[in-house]
Every structure is written in C-alpha cells, then in structure tokens.
Design an enzyme around this catalytic site. Structure first.
Site, mmCIF file in Angstrom:
data_model
loop_
_atom_site.group_PDB
_atom_site.id
_atom_site.type_symbol
_atom_site.label_atom_id
_atom_site.label_comp_id
_atom_site.label_asym_id
_atom_site.label_seq_id
_atom_site.Cartn_x
_atom_site.Cartn_y
_atom_site.Cartn_z
ATOM 1 N N GLY A 134 0.761 -1.150 0.374
ATOM 2 C CA GLY A 134 -0.192 0.187 -0.096
ATOM 3 C C GLY A 134 0.824 1.286 -0.059
ATOM 4 O O GLY A 134 0.446 2.472 -0.989
ATOM 5 N N ASN B 68 -7.454 5.946 9.531
ATOM 6 C CA ASN B 68 -7.035 4.584 10.140
ATOM 7 C C ASN B 68 -6.189 3.824 11.124
ATOM 8 O O ASN B 68 -6.116 3.218 11.540
ATOM 9 C CB ASN B 68 -5.767 4.183 8.847
ATOM 10 C CG ASN B 68 -4.511 4.743 9.906
ATOM 11 O OD1 ASN B 68 -4.208 6.370 9.676
ATOM 12 N ND2 ASN B 68 -3.380 4.320 10.517
ATOM 13 N N SER C 27 -4.079 -1.856 0.084
ATOM 14 C CA SER C 27 -2.841 -2.353 0.310
ATOM 15 C C SER C 27 -3.596 -3.769 0.608
ATOM 16 O O SER C 27 -4.460 -3.963 1.306
ATOM 17 C CB SER C 27 -2.564 -1.662 1.803
ATOM 18 O OG SER C 27 -1.887 -2.635 3.062
ATOM 19 N N GLY C 28 -2.040 -4.610 -0.108
ATOM 20 C CA GLY C 28 -2.338 -6.604 0.648
ATOM 21 C C GLY C 28 -3.140 -6.631 2.030
ATOM 22 O O GLY C 28 -3.719 -7.584 1.642
ATOM 23 N N HIS C 29 -2.430 -6.376 2.924
ATOM 24 C CA HIS C 29 -2.222 -6.857 4.454
ATOM 25 C C HIS C 29 -3.137 -6.720 4.913
ATOM 26 O O HIS C 29 -3.918 -7.049 5.980
ATOM 27 C CB HIS C 29 -0.964 -6.828 4.462
ATOM 28 C CG HIS C 29 -0.734 -5.572 5.020
ATOM 29 N ND1 HIS C 29 -0.899 -5.542 7.048
ATOM 30 C CD2 HIS C 29 -0.204 -4.109 4.286
ATOM 31 C CE1 HIS C 29 -0.817 -3.986 7.202
ATOM 32 N NE2 HIS C 29 -0.308 -3.582 5.739
ATOM 33 N N CYS D 239 2.169 1.342 11.653
ATOM 34 C CA CYS D 239 4.203 2.210 11.182
ATOM 35 C C CYS D 239 5.097 3.248 11.773
ATOM 36 O O CYS D 239 5.657 3.229 12.008
ATOM 37 C CB CYS D 239 3.466 2.799 9.600
ATOM 38 S SG CYS D 239 2.237 1.921 8.743
#
Length: 366
Positions: free
Chosen positions: A68, A143, A188-190, A310
């Site tokens: 992402g 988020n 974002s894949g995860h 993050c």
C-alpha cells in the site's frame, strides 16, 4: 487458550480464499516466453481481471505494486512530479504517514503543498481545498480512529477546481465501498487479507511518472519483476472483500459497538465518530499509558494496538490524535481494538472480560 486477534486494522489475517488461490501456482517470470512464463503471464492477467471486476474498472487501470505504501507513493509522486512546482498538492493532517511523508518530501523538493487541519473526529473538510489545488489526497477512512471521510465531497470539490484526486483506500475497503470518481486509488494487500501486495487504480487518461525505471511492466508505470503470487493474493482478497463486506460489516458493527460501550464505561474517551468503519473501537485514557495496556492485553491473550503499526517502536504520541485536539496525556493513552472477518461472539465475550480486567488494573496503578 486460543489468542484473540483485535488488530485487524493493523493487518488482516490471510483469507482462506487467498491460500487456496495460491495453492497450485507455478512460479516463473511472466515476461519469459517459455511455457512456464506463459503460464505465469496467464495467471497475472487473470488476477488483473479479478481486481478490475471488483472495482468496476478496465484491466489497463490496474497496476500491481508491492504494498500500500508503494501504491500511495506512486500515486502522489507520480502525479505531482508531472506538475509545475507551484501547482498545489493538498492533504490533511490526520492522513496516514505514507501520504504525509510523500507530501512533505514534495515540499522539501520545492513543490507547493497545503496540509489542512481536521476536526475533533479526524474528519477532513472538502471546503478546505483552495483554488490552485492541482492534486488532492484523501483517505477513505482514518486508519487510527476509523472515521469515514467525505470522499465524494472531496472528489466533487477537487474536480470542480480541476485537480487530480487520489484516495488512500488502504484502510476501509474490507468494510465499505470506495465512492466512484477518483483518479487514483491505493489498496494495501495485507489490510485486505492478502498478506502482501498492493494495487493502484489509475483512471484511464491519467498519466504518472514512474518511480521505478527499467522495463515496461505494469503498463510502463512500475518497472521490474512482476510478483504473480502477490498479484493473485491481493486481487483475490479484494474480490472476497467486495463480495462479503456488507454481511461482515453488520456483524462487526455489533461487536465493535460492545467494545466501545465497555471502554466508555471504564472511563475512556471514545475517539472518532459516525460514520466510522464498523469494526473500529478506539478510545483514549488520560490516566493510563497505551503501551502498558497493550502489554497487559497481550499477556492475557488479546492482540490490540494503540494506533498505526507503521509507528511501532516510537514513544511519540499519535499525530492523528494530536491533530484531533487531544491532550498529550490522552494521545499517549490510546487504545485501538478492531475486529475482523473471523472474530466470533464467543471471542468477544472473553475479550471484554480481559479488557475490563486490564483497564481496572491499569486504573488502580495510575
């Protein structure tokens, strides 16, 4: 005893459909002309079609990335660096660090930028987009606290001013659809349950400067080896989320609501506001420390977070909570609980007991 995972917003567990889709994949370079390479190319093309169908897009509008963050960087840098340096890039102070980091880098390169403030729920205001805006980046939802952003209003205002719109949809598409009309959308894949990979939707006609140079892969937008397994994983996960999110959202809303009620009863200040992502229960405690709560929950078998993963390892308070106007003590005492597709009601019952016990002990020692 089985652990309870309440950090779906940090990273969603890999979906069973993704594992099944990768089961018989033959690994080869899809740019190779031999039979194995052609098979890999077919699998990559099929993944692109799955992603395009899920988004109601053309296959040429789908670019696969490694994550992402890369998708966001390709969108922001790729669009902004085609503009003059006095063309204004606009975003908001509670956006993800992947967006803010890219925008601040543009500023250091001499580009004009405007990072607007947010209200006490982390919500952006479309009217904050000034005349002269050329690129606008907005999140689908925050988020850290789950507040859903007025994306349609932002798109309308930005397009009225002639600006390109990028939507950071890394947080949220498991639960809500992305409003139509954006020029660029990052996934974002995860966060989808793919475990890896990313997607950048690029509306037909929008041009980007690549950030990786070399071969012509991904329609010339991203040079380098095309990771077929990551593409299959993220496309499959996106398709599952589009198919299942409405039903999953109803369950998650009840589960997260019970967690918010508990934390408020225990003296917490609920952060974010409706409309919010249905799986989010976020709170701030002025008399407790987030890391102490996380450790206590972890030792008791509950995985949670105090904000964006993050920023893990940092003792600094959340930039999102500070932008919302929380005090330093409240920002340092934040807790984020997010349920997932596999969260059960039995797990929620046990989680509430563990959380209540942890908050009681933390309050007694404060």
């Amino acid at each position: 005893m089985r652990r309870i995972y309440l950090d779906d917003a940090g990273s969603a567990p890999v979906l069973g459909e993704v594992t099944a889709a990768l089961g018989d994949l033959q690994h080869a370079n899809p740019s190779s002309l031999h039979a194995e390479g052609r098979s890999a190319r077919t699998a990559l093309d099929r993944a692109r079609d799955v992603a395009a169908t899920a988004l109601g897009a053309d296959r040429t509008e789908i670019t696969f990335t490694a994550s992402g963050t890369e998708s966001i960087n390709l969108a922001v840098f790729g669009a902004a660096r085609r503009l003059s340096k006095d063309a204004l890039t606009v975003t908001w102070a509670a956006e993800h660090q992947a967006v803010l980091g890219a925008v601040r880098r543009l500023e250091s390169e001499g580009h004009a930028v405007d990072i607007a403030g947010v209200d006490q729920t982390a919500r952006a205001d479309a009217d904050a987009i000034p005349r002269g805006a050329a690129l606008v980046s907005i999140g689908l939802a925050n988020n850290e606290v789950g507040t859903v952003q007025p994306v349609s209003d932002v798109i309308a205002r930005a397009h009225e001013l002639g600006a390109i719109v990028h939507v950071d949809a890394c947080a949220g598409p498991r639960w809500i659809p992305v409003p139509p009309g954006a020029d660029l959308v990052s996934f974002s894949g995860h966060k989808l349950g793919a475990g890896r990979g990313g997607i950048l939707f690029v509306r037909d006609g929008v041009r980007l400067d690549p950030q990786l140079y070399g071969g012509p892969q991904e329609w010339g937008r991203r040079a380098g080896y095309e990771d077929v397994s990551a593409a299959i994983a993220v496309a499959t996960a996106l398709g599952v989320c589009v198919r299942d999110r409405e039903a999953r959202a109803r369950i998650a809303s009840a589960q997260a609501g019970s967690l918010r009620e508990l934390m408020e009863d225990m003296g917490g200040r609920i952060t974010g506001a409706e409309p919010r992502l249905p799986n989010f229960a976020t709170c701030a405690f002025a008399d407790r420390r987030g890391e102490d709560l996380l450790l206590a929950l972890d030792l008791a078998g509950v995985a949670a977070s105090s904000g964006s993963a993050c920023a893990s390892g940092s003792l600094d308070p959340s930039h999102v909570l500070l932008a919302m106007g929380l005090t330093l003590d409240e920002a340092l005492g934040s807790l984020r609980l997010t349920t997932g597709y596999a969260t059960t009601d039995d797990e929620m019952t046990r989680a509430r007991e563990v959380i209540a016990s942890a908050l009681t002990r933390a309050g007694a020692s404060a």
